[in-house]
Design a protein around this motif. Structure first.
Motif, PDB file in Angstrom:
ATOM      1  N   MET A 193     -11.781 -21.237  10.588  1.00 16.69           N
ATOM      2  CA  MET A 193     -13.016 -20.823   9.915  1.00 16.69           C
ATOM      3  C   MET A 193     -13.530 -21.983   9.072  1.00 16.69           C
ATOM      4  SD  MET A 193     -13.389 -17.470   7.436  1.00 16.69           S
ATOM      5  CE  MET A 193     -13.421 -16.273   8.781  1.00 16.69           C
ATOM      6  N   MET A 194     -14.843 -22.095   8.949  1.00 15.65           N
ATOM      7  CA  MET A 194     -15.447 -23.152   8.139  1.00 15.65           C
ATOM      8  C   MET A 194     -15.266 -22.838   6.657  1.00 15.65           C
ATOM      9  SD  MET A 194     -18.946 -23.477  10.365  1.00 15.65           S
ATOM     10  CE  MET A 194     -19.575 -24.945   9.576  1.00 15.65           C
ATOM     11  N   SER A 195     -15.143 -23.868   5.856  1.00 17.07           N
ATOM     12  CA  SER A 195     -15.019 -23.677   4.412  1.00 17.07           C
ATOM     13  C   SER A 195     -16.388 -23.465   3.784  1.00 17.07           C
ATOM     14  CB  SER A 195     -14.361 -24.899   3.775  1.00 17.07           C
ATOM     15  OG  SER A 195     -15.252 -26.005   3.805  1.00 17.07           O
ATOM     16  N   VAL A 196     -16.394 -23.009   2.537  1.00 19.98           N
ATOM     17  CA  VAL A 196     -17.650 -22.837   1.800  1.00 19.98           C
ATOM     18  C   VAL A 196     -18.405 -24.164   1.740  1.00 19.98           C
ATOM     19  CG1 VAL A 196     -18.658 -22.302  -0.452  1.00 19.98           C
ATOM     20  CG2 VAL A 196     -16.776 -20.916   0.415  1.00 19.98           C
ATOM     21  N   GLY A 197     -17.667 -25.233   1.463  1.00 20.58           N
ATOM     22  CA  GLY A 197     -18.293 -26.549   1.378  1.00 20.58           C
ATOM     23  C   GLY A 197     -18.924 -26.987   2.683  1.00 20.58           C
ATOM     24  N   ASP A 198     -18.255 -26.671   3.817  1.00 19.58           N
ATOM     25  CA  ASP A 198     -18.801 -27.010   5.143  1.00 19.58           C
ATOM     26  C   ASP A 198     -20.140 -26.327   5.375  1.00 19.58           C
ATOM     27  OD1 ASP A 198     -16.549 -28.507   5.746  1.00 19.58           O
ATOM     28  OD2 ASP A 198     -15.532 -26.840   6.756  1.00 19.58           O
ATOM     29  N   VAL A 199     -20.180 -25.014   5.110  1.00 19.54           N
ATOM     30  CA  VAL A 199     -21.401 -24.237   5.357  1.00 19.54           C
ATOM     31  C   VAL A 199     -22.525 -24.682   4.427  1.00 19.54           C
ATOM     32  CG1 VAL A 199     -22.406 -21.920   5.421  1.00 19.54           C
ATOM     33  CG2 VAL A 199     -20.030 -22.261   6.130  1.00 19.54           C
ATOM     34  N   LYS A 200     -22.181 -24.891   3.182  1.00 20.14           N
ATOM     35  CA  LYS A 200     -23.172 -25.332   2.196  1.00 20.14           C
ATOM     36  C   LYS A 200     -23.773 -26.679   2.587  1.00 20.14           C
ATOM     37  CE  LYS A 200     -23.650 -26.233  -2.769  1.00 20.14           C
ATOM     38  NZ  LYS A 200     -22.969 -26.209  -4.085  1.00 20.14           N
ATOM     39  N   GLU A 201     -22.928 -27.580   3.079  1.00 21.53           N
ATOM     40  CA  GLU A 201     -23.408 -28.907   3.464  1.00 21.53           C
ATOM     41  C   GLU A 201     -24.348 -28.841   4.666  1.00 21.53           C
ATOM     42  OE1 GLU A 201     -21.623 -33.262   4.849  1.00 21.53           O
ATOM     43  OE2 GLU A 201     -20.272 -31.689   4.119  1.00 21.53           O
ATOM     44  N   ILE A 202     -24.028 -28.003   5.636  1.00 18.70           N
ATOM     45  CA  ILE A 202     -24.849 -27.900   6.848  1.00 18.70           C
ATOM     46  C   ILE A 202     -26.201 -27.253   6.557  1.00 18.70           C
ATOM     47  CG2 ILE A 202     -25.024 -26.786   9.113  1.00 18.70           C
ATOM     48  CD1 ILE A 202     -21.943 -27.085   9.293  1.00 18.70           C
ATOM     49  N   LEU A 203     -26.196 -26.166   5.797  1.00 18.55           N
ATOM     50  CA  LEU A 203     -27.431 -25.419   5.560  1.00 18.55           C
ATOM     51  C   LEU A 203     -28.200 -25.913   4.336  1.00 18.55           C
ATOM     52  CD1 LEU A 203     -26.280 -21.775   6.413  1.00 18.55           C
ATOM     53  CD2 LEU A 203     -27.514 -23.406   7.856  1.00 18.55           C
ATOM     54  N   GLY A 204     -27.537 -26.635   3.456  1.00 16.34           N
ATOM     55  CA  GLY A 204     -28.234 -27.199   2.304  1.00 16.34           C
ATOM     56  C   GLY A 204     -28.675 -26.186   1.281  1.00 16.34           C
ATOM     57  N   LEU A 205     -27.947 -25.084   1.163  1.00 15.75           N
ATOM     58  CA  LEU A 205     -28.294 -24.039   0.207  1.00 15.75           C
ATOM     59  C   LEU A 205     -27.181 -23.838  -0.804  1.00 15.75           C
ATOM     60  CD1 LEU A 205     -29.758 -21.176   2.450  1.00 15.75           C
ATOM     61  CD2 LEU A 205     -31.003 -22.987   1.271  1.00 15.75           C
ATOM     62  N   ASP A 206     -27.556 -23.418  -2.009  1.00 14.29           N
ATOM     63  CA  ASP A 206     -26.551 -23.034  -2.994  1.00 14.29           C
ATOM     64  C   ASP A 206     -25.973 -21.677  -2.621  1.00 14.29           C
ATOM     65  OD1 ASP A 206     -26.733 -25.293  -4.575  1.00 14.29           O
ATOM     66  OD2 ASP A 206     -28.398 -24.497  -5.751  1.00 14.29           O
ATOM     67  N   VAL A 207     -24.703 -21.503  -2.875  1.00 12.22           N
ATOM     68  CA  VAL A 207     -24.002 -20.268  -2.507  1.00 12.22           C
ATOM     69  C   VAL A 207     -24.106 -19.266  -3.650  1.00 12.22           C
ATOM     70  CG1 VAL A 207     -21.783 -19.277  -1.852  1.00 12.22           C
ATOM     71  CG2 VAL A 207     -22.419 -21.565  -1.039  1.00 12.22           C
ATOM     72  N   ILE A 208     -24.673 -18.099  -3.336  1.00  9.83           N
ATOM     73  CA  ILE A 208     -24.817 -17.058  -4.364  1.00  9.83           C
ATOM     74  C   ILE A 208     -23.603 -16.134  -4.389  1.00  9.83           C
ATOM     75  CG2 ILE A 208     -25.985 -15.304  -2.961  1.00  9.83           C
ATOM     76  CD1 ILE A 208     -27.828 -14.833  -5.354  1.00  9.83           C
ATOM     77  N   GLY A 209     -22.820 -16.149  -3.308  1.00  2.00           N
ATOM     78  CA  GLY A 209     -21.643 -15.287  -3.282  1.00  2.00           C
ATOM     79  C   GLY A 209     -20.765 -15.548  -2.075  1.00  2.00           C
ATOM     80  N   VAL A 210     -19.476 -15.292  -2.237  1.00  2.41           N
ATOM     81  CA  VAL A 210     -18.509 -15.366  -1.146  1.00  2.41           C
ATOM     82  C   VAL A 210     -17.791 -14.027  -1.095  1.00  2.41           C
ATOM     83  CG1 VAL A 210     -16.453 -16.515  -0.251  1.00  2.41           C
ATOM     84  CG2 VAL A 210     -18.220 -17.858  -1.420  1.00  2.41           C
ATOM     85  N   ILE A 211     -17.977 -13.312   0.010  1.00  2.00           N
ATOM     86  CA  ILE A 211     -17.422 -11.963   0.145  1.00  2.00           C
ATOM     87  C   ILE A 211     -16.160 -12.042   0.997  1.00  2.00           C
ATOM     88  CG2 ILE A 211     -17.915  -9.582   0.762  1.00  2.00           C
ATOM     89  CD1 ILE A 211     -19.864 -10.826  -1.332  1.00  2.00           C
ATOM     90  N   PRO A 212     -15.014 -11.667   0.459  1.00  2.00           N
ATOM     91  CA  PRO A 212     -13.767 -11.807   1.223  1.00  2.00           C
ATOM     92  C   PRO A 212     -13.690 -10.826   2.389  1.00  2.00           C
ATOM     93  CG  PRO A 212     -13.355 -10.666  -0.862  1.00  2.00           C
ATOM     94  CD  PRO A 212     -14.779 -11.124  -0.900  1.00  2.00           C
ATOM     95  N   GLU A 213     -13.004 -11.264   3.434  1.00  2.00           N
ATOM     96  CA  GLU A 213     -12.738 -10.384   4.576  1.00  2.00           C
ATOM     97  C   GLU A 213     -11.841  -9.244   4.112  1.00  2.00           C
ATOM     98  OE1 GLU A 213     -12.056 -11.450   9.165  1.00  2.00           O
ATOM     99  OE2 GLU A 213     -10.497 -12.203   7.837  1.00  2.00           O
ATOM    100  N   SER A 214     -12.217  -8.010   4.425  1.00  2.00           N
ATOM    101  CA  SER A 214     -11.455  -6.868   3.915  1.00  2.00           C
ATOM    102  C   SER A 214     -11.745  -5.613   4.728  1.00  2.00           C
ATOM    103  CB  SER A 214     -11.817  -6.607   2.447  1.00  2.00           C
ATOM    104  OG  SER A 214     -11.261  -5.399   1.989  1.00  2.00           O
ATOM    105  N   PRO A 215     -10.726  -4.770   4.978  1.00  2.26           N
ATOM    106  CA  PRO A 215     -10.959  -3.473   5.644  1.00  2.26           C
ATOM    107  C   PRO A 215     -11.744  -2.509   4.759  1.00  2.26           C
ATOM    108  CG  PRO A 215      -8.670  -3.668   4.917  1.00  2.26           C
ATOM    109  CD  PRO A 215      -9.295  -5.006   4.703  1.00  2.26           C
TER     110      PRO A 215
END
Length: 270
Positions: A193-215
């Motif tokens: 899976m891509m890291s937060v930093g990877d996704v942020k760098e590609i899309l160029g947006l600030d991250v407003i939230g990270v929602i963990p994988e959960s049942p």
């Protein structure tokens, strides 16, 4: 002044409706008057997640076509007095929505004192998605940390910068926020899976939230309760943090690292 917020993505199944319901609940629990609207004509999932599917009499298309008033179609949430749901139609075609009809609904909601209008967009770039974002002041771009989801979201960012009312009028731009869902630190560590930093760098947006994988997300959906209301869940805490950031608070991101096992868990393989 009312704000129109579109919750959008390039790819389906990333958690837009869960996010729309949770953000709407989070804002309403802070005393804001909120309407959340399902733009996914023909599918209609928002009312299921909000637990009000049996109370739907009139829908978004009925309002636009003049079959009922907006007040008749709005469903007041039983848990939060300042939260209202406008369901999508299951039986109409997406062409039933019109630019003028959507604008009229928004104008009426604003005149009635709604402070936030949350638009739960269908995925992709078809008409419903375009109408959901056209009048937006802000956009929450929901992304799973995987290549296909990130790539498709790049197309949505292109539409937000060129196909909205703000873009057409040269009146600033839609303020964009990135929300990562189904995030697993374990899978990031193994390279799945891509890291937060990877996704942020590609899309160029600030991250407003990270929602963990959960049942907890599926359990809440099946129960007809927005997952943000399950206060024991890390998912709820992550959505609450996201809403706080949306309102201007500065908070550190949580749930980016694998929880450390206690001594007994390490000893016995728990």
């Amino acid at each position: 002044m009312a704000e129109i917020i579109v919750v959008t993505s390039g790819k389906g199944g990333v958690g837009k409706t869960t996010t729309s319901a949770s953000v709407a609940c989070g804002l309403a629990r802070r005393g804001k008057k909120v309407a959340v609207i399902d733009f996914d004509i023909g599918l209609r999932n928002l009312d299921l997640i909000m637990g009000c599917e049996r109370r739907v009499v009139y829908d978004f298309v009925n309002v636009i076509q003049g079959d009922c008033t907006l007040k008749q179609a709005l469903i007041k949430d039983k848990r939060i007095d300042s939260l209202f749901v406008l369901a999508a139609s299951q039986t109409r075609d997406k062409e039933a929505l019109s630019m003028e009809g959507v604008r009229k609904v928004f104008d009426e909601l604003i005149a009635d004192g709604f402070e936030y209008i949350i638009c739960d967009s269908p995925a992709g770039i078809e008409k419903g998605a375009h109408l959901a974002m056209y009048y937006a002041d802000r956009a929450i771009v929901v992304v799973n940390p995987e290549v296909s989801s990130v790539r498709d979201s790049d197309r949505i960012l292109g539409l937000l910068s060129s196909k909205t009312q703000k873009a057409e009028k040269g009146d600033g731009k839609v303020q964009e926020h990135l929300l990562l869902t189904r995030y697993s630190p374990r899978r990031v560590a193994t390279g799945e899976m891509m890291s937060v930093g990877d996704v942020k760098e590609i899309l160029g947006l600030d991250v407003i939230g990270v929602i963990p994988e959960s049942p907890d997300v599926l359990s809440a959906s099946n129960a007809g309760t927005p997952v943000i209301l399950n206060e024991q869940s890390d998912v709820s805490k992550a959505y609450e943090d996201s809403v706080a950031r949306l309102l201007g608070d500065t908070l550190p991101l949580r749930f980016l690292d694998e929880p450390k096992k206690g001594f007994l868990a390490r000893m016995f393989g728990g």
